[in-house]
Write a protein that holds these residues in place. Structure first.
Motif, short mmCIF file in Angstrom:
data_model
loop_
_atom_site.label_atom_id
_atom_site.label_comp_id
_atom_site.label_asym_id
_atom_site.label_seq_id
_atom_site.Cartn_x
_atom_site.Cartn_y
_atom_site.Cartn_z
N VAL A 87 -12.26 8.43 17.39
CA VAL A 87 -11.76 9.02 16.15
C VAL A 87 -10.24 9.22 16.24
N GLY A 88 -9.78 9.65 17.41
CA GLY A 88 -8.35 9.87 17.60
C GLY A 88 -7.55 8.59 17.46
N VAL A 89 -8.03 7.50 18.03
CA VAL A 89 -7.32 6.22 17.95
C VAL A 89 -7.28 5.72 16.50
N VAL A 90 -8.40 5.83 15.79
CA VAL A 90 -8.43 5.38 14.39
C VAL A 90 -7.47 6.23 13.55
N ALA A 91 -7.51 7.54 13.76
CA ALA A 91 -6.58 8.43 13.03
C ALA A 91 -5.13 8.07 13.36
N LEU A 92 -4.89 7.75 14.61
CA LEU A 92 -3.53 7.40 15.05
C LEU A 92 -3.05 6.11 14.39
N LEU A 93 -3.96 5.16 14.19
CA LEU A 93 -3.59 3.92 13.51
C LEU A 93 -3.20 4.19 12.06
N MET A 102 0.85 -1.20 0.00
CA MET A 102 0.00 0.00 0.00
C MET A 102 0.88 1.25 0.00
N HIS A 103 0.47 2.24 -0.75
CA HIS A 103 1.20 3.51 -0.77
C HIS A 103 0.82 4.32 0.47
N PRO A 104 1.78 5.02 1.09
CA PRO A 104 1.46 5.77 2.31
C PRO A 104 0.51 6.94 2.10
N LEU A 105 0.21 7.31 0.85
CA LEU A 105 -0.68 8.44 0.60
C LEU A 105 -2.06 8.21 1.18
N LEU A 106 -2.63 7.01 0.97
CA LEU A 106 -4.00 6.75 1.43
C LEU A 106 -4.15 6.83 2.95
N PRO A 107 -3.31 6.14 3.73
CA PRO A 107 -3.45 6.29 5.19
C PRO A 107 -3.13 7.71 5.67
N SER A 108 -2.23 8.40 4.97
CA SER A 108 -1.92 9.79 5.34
C SER A 108 -3.15 10.68 5.19
N LEU A 109 -3.82 10.56 4.06
CA LEU A 109 -5.02 11.37 3.82
C LEU A 109 -6.13 11.00 4.79
N ALA A 110 -6.30 9.69 5.05
CA ALA A 110 -7.33 9.24 6.00
C ALA A 110 -7.06 9.81 7.39
N ALA A 111 -5.80 9.75 7.82
CA ALA A 111 -5.45 10.28 9.14
C ALA A 111 -5.69 11.78 9.21
N ALA A 112 -5.29 12.51 8.17
CA ALA A 112 -5.46 13.97 8.17
C ALA A 112 -6.94 14.35 8.22
N ILE A 113 -7.77 13.66 7.45
CA ILE A 113 -9.21 13.95 7.43
C ILE A 113 -9.82 13.69 8.80
N LEU A 114 -9.45 12.58 9.42
CA LEU A 114 -9.98 12.25 10.75
C LEU A 114 -9.51 13.26 11.79
N TYR A 115 -8.24 13.64 11.73
CA TYR A 115 -7.72 14.63 12.69
C TYR A 115 -8.46 15.96 12.57
#
Length: 266
Positions: free
Chosen positions: A39-45, A1-14
């Protein structure tokens, strides 16, 4: 997986969690702590997964300027989410969630510096871990001191905002500040000690300025804690010393790293 997707997901959740919290505070209502924590824990993951992919290199750890900023933000948010279980510190998340989102986006989209991968020896890893957690804890202390400053001024002016109305009493806020300072100073002490033990040559590794400024920051925090214990320092004096120590620490780490990677290219 490219790190872009989890990065965007984390930023949106934060940013979404910060917006949710800010909206409630503007309305002078209490946001759900459970929602913030989940929400914080999911974003942190997502944040952790993206960081792992960005930092992991076949030759070592890639701790360039923006990756390190993101890692410290990850540590700070993780510490506060843990502390929320026992201490009234969830108001700090209003500032830390956007910090996490911003550092995630910078690590993903900003150009990398000239930092060389770090060999993953046990001693060096221990030093890095202690340094990151120490910086994280003292970053929390800095934000706590700013909230304490705002709370003190608004209470004196007798015009508390929605945010201040949800704060614990001033004495509790001050006790939390010194709790963070004691923890951060102890971790910084261990970090400096581990650096002396495991870093071979400060000059060849361009770490002299970082080490000297970190030692000055250590002295400032030590004097502040001594003043609190012996002279009863509190209020604005404690806040000023906290901010001074934090500025020295950030110059030591981020200032030297920024100059080396993006100006001197070493």
């Amino acid at each position: 997986m490219h790190p872009l997707l989890p990065s965007l997901a984390a930023a949106i959740l934060y940013f979404g969690a910060a917006g949710y919290q800010g909206l409630h505070l503007a309305r002078r209502s209490q946001p759900s702590k459970a929602v913030l924590l989940v929400v914080g824990v999911v974003a942190l993951l997502f944040h952790g997964g993206s960081l792992f992919m960005q930092m992991h290199d076949s030759t070592g750890l890639n701790l360039d300027f923006f990756n390190t900023s993101s890692l410290i933000a990850f540590t700070v948010i993780a510490l506060i989410l843990l502390a929320c279980q026992r201490m009234p510190v969830h108001n700090l998340l209003l500032f830390l969630f956007p910090l996490g989102g911003l550092t995630m986006l910078c690590a993903q989209f900003m150009p990398s510096g000239t930092s060389q991968p770090i060999e993953e020896g046990p001693g060096i890893l221990a030093h890095i871990l202690l340094s990151i957690v120490a910086y994280g804890m003292l970053t929390i202390a800095m934000f706590q001191s700013l909230l304490l400053l705002v709370q003190d001024r608004q209470l004196k002016n007798k015009h508390p905002s929605g945010l201040i109305r949800n704060f614990p009493p001033l004495q509790t806020m001050e006790s939390l500040l010194f709790g963070f300072l004691w923890s951060g100073w102890a971790l910084l002490s261990l970090s400096l000690l581990s650096g002396a033990l495991f870093i071979d040559n400060l000059f060849t590794q361009h770490l002299v300025h970082k080490t000297i400024l970190s030692c000055f920051a250590w002295i400032v925090f030590a004097l502040l804690l001594w003043g609190r214990h012996q002279l009863g320092w509190r209020g604005h004096k404690a806040i000023r010393w906290t901010l001074a120590g934090f500025c020295l620490l950030m110059l030591a780490f981020f200032g030297s790293k920024l100059v080396r990677e993006f100006i001197l290219h070493i």
